[in-house]
Design a protein around this motif. Structure first.
Motif, PDB file in Angstrom:
ATOM      1  N   THR A 189      61.514  59.863  29.939  1.00  0.00           N
ATOM      2  CA  THR A 189      61.620  58.511  29.393  1.00  0.00           C
ATOM      3  C   THR A 189      63.052  58.242  28.963  1.00  0.00           C
ATOM      4  O   THR A 189      63.790  59.148  28.579  1.00  0.00           O
ATOM      5  CB  THR A 189      60.667  58.295  28.202  1.00  0.00           C
ATOM      6  N   THR A 190      63.446  56.977  29.050  1.00  0.00           N
ATOM      7  CA  THR A 190      64.808  56.596  28.711  1.00  0.00           C
ATOM      8  C   THR A 190      64.828  55.410  27.763  1.00  0.00           C
ATOM      9  O   THR A 190      63.862  54.653  27.656  1.00  0.00           O
ATOM     10  CB  THR A 190      65.615  56.232  29.974  1.00  0.00           C
ATOM     11  N   GLU A 244      68.015  59.997  27.595  1.00  0.00           N
ATOM     12  CA  GLU A 244      66.908  60.414  28.455  1.00  0.00           C
ATOM     13  C   GLU A 244      66.286  61.674  27.888  1.00  0.00           C
ATOM     14  O   GLU A 244      66.974  62.677  27.676  1.00  0.00           O
ATOM     15  CB  GLU A 244      67.377  60.677  29.877  1.00  0.00           C
ATOM     16  N   ASP A 245      64.988  61.614  27.643  1.00  0.00           N
ATOM     17  CA  ASP A 245      64.233  62.780  27.180  1.00  0.00           C
ATOM     18  C   ASP A 245      64.106  63.745  28.353  1.00  0.00           C
ATOM     19  O   ASP A 245      63.539  63.401  29.390  1.00  0.00           O
ATOM     20  CB  ASP A 245      62.860  62.343  26.675  1.00  0.00           C
ATOM     21  N   SER A 246      64.630  64.954  28.201  1.00  0.00           N
ATOM     22  CA  SER A 246      64.640  65.902  29.317  1.00  0.00           C
ATOM     23  C   SER A 246      63.250  66.442  29.644  1.00  0.00           C
ATOM     24  O   SER A 246      63.031  66.960  30.733  1.00  0.00           O
ATOM     25  CB  SER A 246      65.580  67.067  29.007  1.00  0.00           C
ATOM     26  N   GLU A 247      62.297  66.306  28.735  1.00  0.00           N
ATOM     27  CA  GLU A 247      60.942  66.797  28.976  1.00  0.00           C
ATOM     28  C   GLU A 247      60.050  65.757  29.642  1.00  0.00           C
ATOM     29  O   GLU A 247      59.279  66.067  30.530  1.00  0.00           O
ATOM     30  CB  GLU A 247      60.315  67.270  27.667  1.00  0.00           C
ATOM     31  N   THR A 248      60.156  64.505  29.207  1.00  0.00           N
ATOM     32  CA  THR A 248      59.266  63.460  29.720  1.00  0.00           C
ATOM     33  C   THR A 248      59.934  62.524  30.725  1.00  0.00           C
ATOM     34  O   THR A 248      59.250  61.813  31.452  1.00  0.00           O
ATOM     35  CB  THR A 248      58.719  62.594  28.571  1.00  0.00           C
ATOM     36  N   LEU A 264      61.967  54.747  25.495  1.00  0.00           N
ATOM     37  CA  LEU A 264      62.342  55.643  24.404  1.00  0.00           C
ATOM     38  C   LEU A 264      62.891  54.796  23.263  1.00  0.00           C
ATOM     39  O   LEU A 264      63.838  54.025  23.452  1.00  0.00           O
ATOM     40  CB  LEU A 264      63.388  56.636  24.896  1.00  0.00           C
ATOM     41  N   ASP A 287      66.717  67.171  19.831  1.00  0.00           N
ATOM     42  CA  ASP A 287      65.645  66.313  20.361  1.00  0.00           C
ATOM     43  C   ASP A 287      65.433  66.484  21.868  1.00  0.00           C
ATOM     44  O   ASP A 287      64.654  65.756  22.470  1.00  0.00           O
ATOM     45  CB  ASP A 287      65.890  64.846  20.005  1.00  0.00           C
ATOM     46  N   ASN A 288      66.131  67.435  22.487  1.00  0.00           N
ATOM     47  CA  ASN A 288      66.016  67.715  23.926  1.00  0.00           C
ATOM     48  C   ASN A 288      66.290  66.487  24.787  1.00  0.00           C
ATOM     49  O   ASN A 288      65.603  66.237  25.764  1.00  0.00           O
ATOM     50  CB  ASN A 288      64.645  68.306  24.262  1.00  0.00           C
ATOM     51  N   CYS A 289      67.307  65.733  24.401  1.00  0.00           N
ATOM     52  CA  CYS A 289      67.666  64.525  25.141  1.00  0.00           C
ATOM     53  C   CYS A 289      69.109  64.596  25.619  1.00  0.00           C
ATOM     54  O   CYS A 289      69.968  65.198  24.977  1.00  0.00           O
ATOM     55  CB  CYS A 289      67.508  63.288  24.267  1.00  0.00           C
TER      56      CYS A 289
END
Length: 67
Positions: A31-32, A25-29, A46, A10-12
Motif C-alpha cells: 500500500t502507498t 510504500e509499505d514493504s509488506e502490503t 496508506l 514501520d517497514n516502509c
C-alpha cells in the motif's frame, strides 16, 4: 534525482519526489500514500507516515542543487 530511505520502524520505503512530496510504500502490503514534509496525508490508501522521516527527506531535498 529523488531520495529514498527505508524505515525499519514501520517497514516502509520513503521517497522524496521532484515536487517535494513524500511517497510512502509499505514493504509488506504494497500500500502507498503521499505525504507532505510534515507527515500530513495528501492521498492514497496508506494514511500514516513517520513524521521525522518525512522531515528528514524534505531537508535532503532542500540541500540538493536546484532544491
Amino acid at each position: 534525482m529523488s531520495h529514498t530511505r527505508f524505515n525499519r520502524l514501520d517497514n516502509c520505503n520513503y521517497t522524496l519526489d521532484e515536487s517535494g512530496q513524500i511517497r510512502v510504500e509499505d514493504s509488506e502490503t504494497g500500500t502507498t500514500g503521499l505525504f507532505d514534509e510534515f507527515g500530513a496525508h495528501l492521498e492514497g490508501e496508506l494514511k500514516q507516515a513517520d513524521v521525522q522521516m518525512c522531515q528528514f527527506l524534505a531537508k535532503l531535498g532542500k540541500h540538493r542543487p536546484g532544491g
